[in-house]
Write an enzyme that holds these catalytic residues in place. Structure first.
Site, short mmCIF file in Angstrom:
data_model
loop_
_atom_site.label_atom_id
_atom_site.label_comp_id
_atom_site.label_asym_id
_atom_site.label_seq_id
_atom_site.Cartn_x
_atom_site.Cartn_y
_atom_site.Cartn_z
N ARG A 112 -7.25 -3.54 9.70
CA ARG A 112 -6.27 -4.45 10.31
C ARG A 112 -6.84 -5.19 11.53
NH1 ARG A 112 -2.40 -3.82 6.83
NH2 ARG A 112 -1.87 -1.74 6.13
N LYS B 111 -4.35 5.51 14.88
CA LYS B 111 -4.45 4.90 13.55
C LYS B 111 -5.92 4.93 13.11
CE LYS B 111 -0.04 4.00 13.24
NZ LYS B 111 0.80 4.75 12.30
N ASP C 183 2.30 -1.36 11.84
CA ASP C 183 0.96 -1.73 11.36
C ASP C 183 0.61 -3.19 11.65
OD1 ASP C 183 0.68 0.82 10.43
OD2 ASP C 183 1.34 0.35 8.40
N ARG D 226 2.86 5.97 -3.32
CA ARG D 226 4.00 6.77 -3.77
C ARG D 226 4.23 6.64 -5.28
NH1 ARG D 226 4.12 5.64 1.61
NH2 ARG D 226 5.42 6.90 3.01
N GLN E 291 4.94 9.11 7.45
CA GLN E 291 4.04 10.03 6.76
C GLN E 291 4.49 11.47 6.96
OE1 GLN E 291 0.07 9.02 8.08
NE2 GLN E 291 0.10 7.08 6.96
N LYS F 236 0.84 -1.21 0.00
CA LYS F 236 0.00 0.00 0.00
C LYS F 236 0.86 1.25 0.00
CE LYS F 236 -2.85 0.71 3.68
NZ LYS F 236 -2.60 1.98 4.39
N SER F 237 1.88 1.28 0.86
CA SER F 237 2.73 2.49 0.94
C SER F 237 3.40 2.77 -0.40
CB SER F 237 3.81 2.28 2.01
OG SER F 237 3.22 2.12 3.27
N SER G 58 7.50 8.84 12.32
CA SER G 58 6.39 8.76 11.36
C SER G 58 6.89 8.93 9.93
CB SER G 58 5.35 9.85 11.66
OG SER G 58 4.48 9.98 10.55
N ARG H 270 -5.94 1.40 18.11
CA ARG H 270 -5.65 -0.04 17.97
C ARG H 270 -5.27 -0.71 19.29
NH1 ARG H 270 -2.79 0.21 11.92
NH2 ARG H 270 -4.80 0.23 10.84
O1 SPQ Z 1 -2.59 5.35 5.44
P1 SPQ Z 1 -2.97 4.99 6.84
O2 SPQ Z 1 -4.44 5.01 6.99
O3 SPQ Z 1 -2.30 5.86 7.87
O4 SPQ Z 1 -2.47 3.48 7.05
C1 SPQ Z 1 -1.68 2.76 8.01
C2 SPQ Z 1 -2.21 1.28 7.95
O5 SPQ Z 1 -2.31 0.59 8.96
O6 SPQ Z 1 -2.48 0.86 6.84
C3 SPQ Z 1 -1.78 3.32 9.44
F1 SPQ Z 1 -2.87 3.26 10.01
O7 SPQ Z 1 -0.31 2.69 7.62
C4 SPQ Z 1 0.62 3.78 7.66
C5 SPQ Z 1 1.70 3.50 8.70
O8 SPQ Z 1 1.16 3.28 9.98
C6 SPQ Z 1 1.25 3.91 6.30
C7 SPQ Z 1 2.49 4.73 6.30
C8 SPQ Z 1 3.06 5.21 5.02
O9 SPQ Z 1 2.72 4.66 3.94
O10 SPQ Z 1 3.89 6.13 5.05
C9 SPQ Z 1 3.18 5.04 7.46
C10 SPQ Z 1 2.71 4.63 8.79
O11 SPQ Z 1 2.10 5.74 9.43
P2 SPQ Z 1 2.92 6.80 10.33
O12 SPQ Z 1 1.83 7.61 11.00
O13 SPQ Z 1 3.69 5.98 11.31
O14 SPQ Z 1 3.75 7.62 9.47
#
Ligand code: SPQ
Length: 440
Positions: A392, A347, A320, A30, A174, A25-26, A172, A351
């Site tokens: 999840r 999240k 995750d 991207r 993100q 997914k990540s 993080s 969770r």
């Molecule tokens: O996209 P979303 O909803 O935040 O998805 C999650 C998941 O469990 O699918 C988190 F709830 O994954 C994030 C992950 O926890 C995906 C991600 C990324 O692609 O950069 C980074 C992580 O989040 P964070 O807040 O730690 O940066």
């Protein structure tokens, strides 16, 4: 009217055979973002055709990017270049996807047009100040609700952003990625230092698209000097989706599975390390590099698990996977203790609380703490648990069925479609006795 989906899993069984879970997914998010900003045509294969990644895809279509597909995970993106996006005609709706919203907020802060980002109930409750505050330091103008949540109203500041040297308060990916994307439009250098390593797909893919990114220890830096050159992408299978079966095969006696073509980027493999510390038998086979990302086949056979204190350093590398790791802990002999994972509370659901509540329904001694959980392994009972619309959580409790004494019903499972629409079919093919019921 929207449909509600309930999963019902019958107890027992084992997992056998081989499967390829869908794309990461990540990386899928991207691939759309950087493919759109590149000069030239990017072909993507293995793209995750699930709601979250499709929300990102739609957002870029709404900003004028021509994207063909996805068909069988294949996409063609006709890149418009770094300055080629056009103003969307309406707010960009990002559904359940935190990654889409946080990364886009950085990218859109430096555009020549205004935009608005919206999401579903869960996404509209998630914290956005973690991105809007450092972006404001860069000169961005983003309005949130009083609580610091979406909708985000972004006033494009083309040519006005300036680089910052940011010490990220939480680990993080993100936030890091958001600031790197904003840094592509800022004067001077934008640097982000992370307190612990987080997934580095943005940095890897920027390099794959020939955009200069510098990494020194825990600090990543970028500037506006650069352009993206189209680059084909082969998305590996998502280790976060594979994780359900890594745990399932470990806890269900008589299991023996191979998960093919799984991404094993070292910033994502905490789940393998944690399960091995608990006694799991996971072999990493046929390691190879595919499109700049390490990939392997994972062979898992069942093995008795023992409770552990989860090492702090592994927490961001498995962030995750904790819902299903809590299920592994419930099936282990003795106590498992997690701390340093307060991020789990923000999240798609809280969770920590939601998993503790569900495990308690199933008769497990699971004590939530501010930043983790203490779980005593024991027999898993039957019952009805609520996933709170968190994909999840829904999949984690399905896996618990392998060791339950009776059926487990899981409410609110429609969001499994955000990351793993094929979950029921792959899980049942491997041997989980799972059905999905829909009601409107
Ligand atoms: O996209 P979303 O909803 O935040 O998805 C999650 C998941 O469990 O699918 C988190 F709830 O994954 C994030 C992950 O926890 C995906 C991600 C990324 O692609 O950069 C980074 C992580 O989040 P964070 O807040 O730690 O940066």
């Amino acid at each position: 009217m929207s449909k509600t989906v309930t999963f019902i899993v019958q107890p027992g069984g084992s997992l056998n055979g081989s499967a390829r879970v869908p794309g990461d997914k990540s990386i899928s998010h991207r691939s759309i973002m950087l493919g759109s900003l590149a000069e030239g045509i990017t072909h993507v294969k293995g793209f995750l055709q699930a709601e979250d990644a499709l929300a990102t895809l739609q957002a870029f279509r709404d900003m004028g990017v021509r994207i063909e597909g996805p068909k069988d995970g294949e996409l063609t993106i006709y890149g418009v270049g770094k300055h080629g996006l056009t103003a969307p005609q309406k707010p960009l709706y990002l559904g359940n996807s935190g990654t889409s919203m946080r990364l886009l907020s950085g990218l859109l802060a430096g555009q020549a047009f205004d935009s608005e980002l919206t999401g579903d109930k869960s996404l509209s409750g998630r914290p956005m100040k973690r991105v809007t505050e450092p972006l404001a330091e860069m000169g961005a103008e983003i309005e949130t609700t009083e609580k610091g949540t979406a909708p985000l109203k972004i006033k494009g500041q083309a040519g006005k952003l300036k680089g910052i040297d940011y010490q990220m308060p939480m680990a993080s990916a993100q936030v890091k990625s958001c600031l790197l994307l904003a840094g592509m439009y800022a004067k001077g250098i934008t640097s982000v230092t992370e307190p612990a390593p987080t997934r580095d797909h943005t940095e890897r893919m920027l390099s794959g698209f020939s955009y200069p990114v510098e990494k020194q220890g825990s600090k990543v830096s970028i500037s506006a000097k650069g352009s993206l050159t189209a680059n084909d992408i082969d998305v590996p299978s998502d280790i976060s989706s594979a994780a359900f079966f890594l745990v399932g095969a470990s806890i269900a006696p008589g299991s023996d599975i191979v998960l093919r073509h799984v991404g094993i980027n070292p910033t994502r493999t905490g789940v393998i390390d944690i399960l091995r510390l608990m006694g799991a038998k996971i072999e990493v086979l046929n390691e190879r590099i595919v499109g700049g990302e390490p990939v392997a086949d994972l062979h898992v056979v069942s093995s008795p698990l023992t409770g552990i204190d989860i090492p702090d350093a592994l927490v961001p590398l498995a962030i995750d996977e904790f819902p299903v790791l809590f299920v592994a802990a419930a099936c282990a002999q003795g106590q498992t203790r997690l701390s340093g994972a307060e991020e789990l509370r923000v999240k798609e659901s809280d969770r920590i609380q939601v998993m503790a509540d569900g495990l308690q329904v199933l008769g497990i001694d699971a004590e939530p703490t501010a930043d983790g959980m203490i779980i005593q392994g024991g027999p898993i009972g039957a019952g009805r648990v609520i996933s709170h619309g968190d994909h999840r959580i829904a999949m984690a409790f399905s896996i618990a069925g392998l060791k339950a004494s009776g059926p487990i019903e899981i409410e609110d499972c429609e969001n499994v479609n955000t990351s793993f629409p094929e979950f029921v079919s792959i899980a049942t093919k491997l041997g989980l006795k799972l059905i999905s019921e829909q009601a409107s």
